[in-house]
Design a protein around this motif. Structure first.
Motif, PDB file in Angstrom:
ATOM      1  N   MET A 118      42.525  19.879  14.133  1.00  0.00           N
ATOM      2  CA  MET A 118      43.876  19.923  14.678  1.00  0.00           C
ATOM      3  C   MET A 118      44.845  20.135  13.513  1.00  0.00           C
ATOM      4  O   MET A 118      44.738  19.495  12.483  1.00  0.00           O
ATOM      5  CB  MET A 118      44.176  18.607  15.409  1.00  0.00           C
ATOM      6  N   SER A 119      45.781  21.033  13.679  1.00  0.00           N
ATOM      7  CA  SER A 119      46.756  21.330  12.637  1.00  0.00           C
ATOM      8  C   SER A 119      47.783  20.205  12.514  1.00  0.00           C
ATOM      9  O   SER A 119      47.972  19.416  13.438  1.00  0.00           O
ATOM     10  CB  SER A 119      47.483  22.639  12.944  1.00  0.00           C
ATOM     11  N   THR A 120      48.459  20.180  11.391  1.00  0.00           N
ATOM     12  CA  THR A 120      49.515  19.198  11.168  1.00  0.00           C
ATOM     13  C   THR A 120      50.613  19.328  12.214  1.00  0.00           C
ATOM     14  O   THR A 120      51.136  18.338  12.717  1.00  0.00           O
ATOM     15  CB  THR A 120      50.108  19.362   9.753  1.00  0.00           C
ATOM     16  N   SER A 121      50.930  20.562  12.548  1.00  0.00           N
ATOM     17  CA  SER A 121      51.963  20.814  13.555  1.00  0.00           C
ATOM     18  C   SER A 121      51.561  20.251  14.918  1.00  0.00           C
ATOM     19  O   SER A 121      52.377  19.638  15.619  1.00  0.00           O
ATOM     20  CB  SER A 121      52.219  22.315  13.659  1.00  0.00           C
ATOM     21  N   ALA A 122      50.303  20.435  15.279  1.00  0.00           N
ATOM     22  CA  ALA A 122      49.814  19.911  16.560  1.00  0.00           C
ATOM     23  C   ALA A 122      49.806  18.389  16.564  1.00  0.00           C
ATOM     24  O   ALA A 122      50.144  17.758  17.569  1.00  0.00           O
ATOM     25  CB  ALA A 122      48.422  20.459  16.848  1.00  0.00           C
TER      26      ALA A 122
END
Length: 76
Positions: free
Chosen positions: A1-5
């Motif tokens: 999972m990305s930091t943004s997500a």
């Protein structure tokens, strides 16, 4: 999972849940940091010297109120 997500998902939490999350993250950082980031021997020696100096003559201590007023003078 990305930091943004992750951020998006965190923002869905209630304020109290986000505060708890921040506390949990901070505690994990503090635990890891205490295991990996330490004071040098010179820093430890300096801290011990300062404590000994204070114990020898506690009257040399400056109250926080005085320090604060010097650092942050009230502007008129």
């Amino acid at each position: 999972m990305s930091t943004s997500a992750i951020k998006t998902e965190c923002m869905k939490l209630s304020v109290s849940e986000r505060i708890q999350l921040v506390e949990d993250i901070w505690d994990s950082i503090a635990t890891e940091a205490s295991d990996t980031i330490g004071l040098s021997q010179a820093q430890k020696d300096e801290l011990h010297r300062r404590v000994a100096e204070h114990r020898a003559d506690p009257s040399t201590a400056v109250p926080w109120e005085q320090v604060r007023s010097r650092l942050f003078p009230v502007k008129s």
